[in-house]
Motif scaffolding. Structure first.
Motif, PDB file in Angstrom:
ATOM      1  N   VAL A 163       0.863  -1.174   0.000  1.00  0.00           N
ATOM      2  CA  VAL A 163       0.000   0.000   0.000  1.00  0.00           C
ATOM      3  C   VAL A 163       0.902   1.226   0.000  1.00  0.00           C
ATOM      4  O   VAL A 163       1.761   1.384   0.877  1.00  0.00           O
ATOM      5  N   GLY A 164       0.721   2.084  -0.982  1.00  0.00           N
ATOM      6  CA  GLY A 164       1.529   3.292  -1.104  1.00  0.00           C
ATOM      7  C   GLY A 164       1.112   4.354  -0.107  1.00  0.00           C
ATOM      8  O   GLY A 164       0.115   4.224   0.623  1.00  0.00           O
TER       9      GLY A 164
ATOM     10  N   ARG B 208      -7.591   1.307  -4.831  1.00  0.00           N
ATOM     11  CA  ARG B 208      -7.113   1.961  -3.620  1.00  0.00           C
ATOM     12  C   ARG B 208      -7.341   1.016  -2.449  1.00  0.00           C
ATOM     13  O   ARG B 208      -7.889  -0.067  -2.586  1.00  0.00           O
ATOM     14  N   THR B 209      -6.946   1.445  -1.268  1.00  0.00           N
ATOM     15  CA  THR B 209      -7.029   0.564  -0.105  1.00  0.00           C
ATOM     16  C   THR B 209      -8.458   0.106   0.178  1.00  0.00           C
ATOM     17  O   THR B 209      -8.659  -1.015   0.632  1.00  0.00           O
TER      18      THR B 209
ATOM     19  N   LEU C 269      -2.297   0.968  -4.606  1.00  0.00           N
ATOM     20  CA  LEU C 269      -1.877  -0.415  -4.424  1.00  0.00           C
ATOM     21  C   LEU C 269      -0.833  -0.805  -5.461  1.00  0.00           C
ATOM     22  O   LEU C 269      -0.923  -0.428  -6.624  1.00  0.00           O
ATOM     23  N   TRP C 270       0.142  -1.580  -5.019  1.00  0.00           N
ATOM     24  CA  TRP C 270       1.215  -2.076  -5.863  1.00  0.00           C
ATOM     25  C   TRP C 270       1.340  -3.575  -5.666  1.00  0.00           C
ATOM     26  O   TRP C 270       1.353  -4.054  -4.535  1.00  0.00           O
TER      27      TRP C 270
ATOM     28  N   ARG D 119     -12.635  -6.318  -1.902  1.00  0.00           N
ATOM     29  CA  ARG D 119     -13.168  -6.823  -3.181  1.00  0.00           C
ATOM     30  C   ARG D 119     -12.101  -7.578  -3.956  1.00  0.00           C
ATOM     31  O   ARG D 119     -12.375  -8.607  -4.562  1.00  0.00           O
ATOM     32  N   LEU D 120     -10.869  -7.066  -3.943  1.00  0.00           N
ATOM     33  CA  LEU D 120      -9.777  -7.732  -4.634  1.00  0.00           C
ATOM     34  C   LEU D 120      -9.503  -9.095  -4.032  1.00  0.00           C
ATOM     35  O   LEU D 120      -9.303 -10.075  -4.747  1.00  0.00           O
ATOM     36  N   ALA D 121      -9.525  -9.187  -2.711  1.00  0.00           N
ATOM     37  CA  ALA D 121      -9.314 -10.473  -2.043  1.00  0.00           C
ATOM     38  C   ALA D 121     -10.450 -11.440  -2.356  1.00  0.00           C
ATOM     39  O   ALA D 121     -10.218 -12.638  -2.545  1.00  0.00           O
ATOM     40  N   ALA D 122     -11.662 -10.928  -2.438  1.00  0.00           N
ATOM     41  CA  ALA D 122     -12.815 -11.794  -2.709  1.00  0.00           C
ATOM     42  C   ALA D 122     -12.749 -12.396  -4.114  1.00  0.00           C
ATOM     43  O   ALA D 122     -13.047 -13.576  -4.300  1.00  0.00           O
TER      44      ALA D 122
END
Length: 132
Positions: free
Chosen positions: A81-82, A103-104, A87-88, A109-112
């Motif tokens: 996390v920048g 973004r954070t 996000l990187w 949602r990304l994990a899901a």
């Protein structure tokens, strides 16, 4: 095989570009070379429509205006996390790939959609971040 999850900019970001194009129209009609000014909102619209992140069974693809980069699940070492909440992706080769529209607040949602390949740590209830 599950269909890819796509993260893109909101399409309502195109509305100001339509207004900008209408504002440029009178100027674009002045001389033979001024219609070139209409390329500005068109280029920004391409950027809005192109940039994004695709999550598939193969990995995560970060799409920029002029290219894309796919990081497979085996290459992925983690997510950084920048400072501004961007996000990187961190690869096993210690390179980083920026996720352009995430973004954070998009981490859950990304994990899901990762199918359990990404784990996002959750702070315990009632805990507070350390004072700086």
């Amino acid at each position: 095989m599950t269909p890819p999850a796509r993260f893109r900019m909101e399409r309502n970001a195109l509305l100001p570009l339509v207004v900008l194009a209408f504002c440029i129209l009178p100027t674009a009609a002045v001389a033979w070379w001024t219609p070139v000014l209409l390329l500005v909102p068109a280029a920004i619209a391409v950027a809005v429509l192109r940039r994004g992140v695709d999550v598939t069974d193969d990995g995560i693809t970060a799409r920029a205006v002029l290219g894309s980069r796919t990081v497979t699940w085996t290459e992925l070492a983690g997510i950084r996390v920048g400072a501004r909440g961007d996000l990187w992706l961190v690869t096993a080769a210690a390179t980083e790939v920026r996720l352009p529209v995430l973004r954070t607040h998009d981490l859950p949602r990304l994990a899901a959609v990762s199918g359990g390949r990404l784990e996002i740590p959750v702070a315990p209830a009632g805990s507070r971040p350390p004072a700086q």
